[in-house]
Design an enzyme around this catalytic site. Structure first.
Site, PDB file in Angstrom:
ATOM      1  CG  ASN A  36      -3.585  -2.299   6.782  1.00 52.10           C
ATOM      2  OD1 ASN A  36      -3.471  -1.866   5.634  1.00 52.10           O
ATOM      3  ND2 ASN A  36      -4.543  -3.128   7.130  1.00 52.10           N
ATOM      4  CE  LYS A  73      -3.874  -2.303   2.289  1.00 52.25           C
ATOM      5  NZ  LYS A  73      -4.924  -2.183   3.362  1.00 52.25           N
ATOM      6  CG  HIS A 126      -5.614  -6.340   0.209  1.00 52.15           C
ATOM      7  ND1 HIS A 126      -6.777  -6.347   0.937  1.00 52.15           N
ATOM      8  CD2 HIS A 126      -5.803  -7.221  -0.806  1.00 52.15           C
ATOM      9  CE1 HIS A 126      -7.628  -7.193   0.380  1.00 52.15           C
ATOM     10  NE2 HIS A 126      -7.075  -7.736  -0.691  1.00 52.15           N
ATOM     11  CE1 TYR A 172      -9.338  -3.127   0.484  1.00 50.77           C
ATOM     12  CE2 TYR A 172      -8.437  -1.240  -0.687  1.00 50.77           C
ATOM     13  CZ  TYR A 172      -8.263  -2.355   0.125  1.00 50.77           C
ATOM     14  OH  TYR A 172      -6.997  -2.694   0.566  1.00 50.77           O
ATOM     15  CD  GLU A 201      -8.982  -9.410  -3.197  1.00 44.84           C
ATOM     16  OE1 GLU A 201      -9.810  -9.079  -2.345  1.00 44.84           O
ATOM     17  OE2 GLU A 201      -7.795  -9.728  -2.908  1.00 44.84           O
TER      18      GLU A 201
HETATM   19  P1  CMP Z   1      -7.386  -4.477   4.041  1.00 46.97           P
HETATM   20  O1  CMP Z   1      -6.996  -5.815   4.552  1.00 46.97           O
HETATM   21  O2  CMP Z   1      -6.834  -4.066   2.728  1.00 46.97           O
HETATM   22  O3  CMP Z   1      -8.990  -4.411   3.952  1.00 46.97           O
HETATM   23  C1  CMP Z   1      -9.733  -3.209   4.126  1.00 46.97           C
HETATM   24  C2  CMP Z   1      -8.896  -2.052   4.540  1.00 46.97           C
HETATM   25  O4  CMP Z   1      -9.589  -0.962   5.095  1.00 46.97           O
HETATM   26  C3  CMP Z   1      -7.925  -2.462   5.617  1.00 46.97           C
HETATM   27  O5  CMP Z   1      -6.968  -3.369   5.125  1.00 46.97           O
HETATM   28  C4  CMP Z   1      -7.429  -1.106   6.091  1.00 46.97           C
HETATM   29  O6  CMP Z   1      -6.426  -0.563   5.227  1.00 46.97           O
HETATM   30  C5  CMP Z   1      -8.680  -0.236   5.930  1.00 46.97           C
HETATM   31  N1  CMP Z   1      -9.307   0.122   7.199  1.00 46.97           N
HETATM   32  C6  CMP Z   1      -9.361   1.355   7.717  1.00 46.97           C
HETATM   33  N2  CMP Z   1     -10.009   1.376   8.876  1.00 46.97           N
HETATM   34  C7  CMP Z   1     -10.381   0.116   9.131  1.00 46.97           C
HETATM   35  C8  CMP Z   1     -11.087  -0.507  10.212  1.00 46.97           C
HETATM   36  N3  CMP Z   1     -11.541   0.187  11.265  1.00 46.97           N
HETATM   37  N4  CMP Z   1     -11.280  -1.836  10.145  1.00 46.97           N
HETATM   38  C9  CMP Z   1     -10.818  -2.558   9.082  1.00 46.97           C
HETATM   39  N5  CMP Z   1     -10.165  -2.004   8.038  1.00 46.97           N
HETATM   40  C10 CMP Z   1      -9.929  -0.678   8.058  1.00 46.97           C
END
Ligand code: CMP
Length: 139
Positions: A113, A10, A116, A50, A127
């Site tokens: 984070n 990311k 993904h 998403y 995906e």
């Molecule tokens: P990802 O695993 O890519 O799936 C959804 C993404 O939304 C997650 O990682 C985070 O980057 C983002 N995100 C932001 N806030 C939240 C939250 N409170 N809970 C889960 N995902 C979040």
């Protein structure tokens, strides 16, 4: 079984020049990078990718984040590849991630984070085809 999973490094990670370090965690976990490209997502692509989260409170911020800089999209392959990648990624929120995981070592917060990974075989296939055509995948 050997499985493929879609990974995204990311913008928070590409911005800090962590692509190679993250790839070393992926390879150390026994996963092979069988396709990879650095791209900038359009807003339409981020919203579509998403789409399952579109009713969530964080959706707008998530899309803004995902278009804020380059991402590296990757297809990974390995034994139990989906679970294997989820294990080395660590929990979605880095505050809850185990030691030695990508998110524990590199992620900033639950949004920023760093990576993904697909959550199931069905989503992995959808995906993967979102980003890669067959000629781009070299297993
Ligand atoms: P990802 O695993 O890519 O799936 C959804 C993404 O939304 C997650 O990682 C985070 O980057 C983002 N995100 C932001 N806030 C939240 C939250 N409170 N809970 C889960 N995902 C979040």
């Amino acid at each position: 079984a050997v499985e493929r999973t879609l990974s995204i490094i990311k913008p928070d990670a590409t911005e800090r020049n962590l692509t190679g370090k993250i790839n070393s965690y992926i390879e150390a976990a026994g996963l092979r990078i069988i396709a990879q490209k650095r791209i900038r997502l359009t807003r339409d692509q981020a919203e579509a990718f998403y789409g399952v989260h579109k009713e969530r409170s964080f959706f707008g911020e998530l899309v803004d984040f995902m278009v804020s800089g380059p991402v590296v999209v990757q297809l990974l392959e390995g034994e139990n590849g989906i679970a294997a990648y989820r294990e080395v990624m660590g929990a979605t929120n880095p505050a809850n991630a185990d030691a030695g995981t990508i998110r524990k070592d590199f992620a900033i917060d639950v949004q920023n984070n760093s990576v993904h990974g697909s959550d199931a075989p069905e989503t992995a296939a959808v995906e993967a085809s979102f980003f890669f055509s067959e000629i781009e995948i070299v297993g």
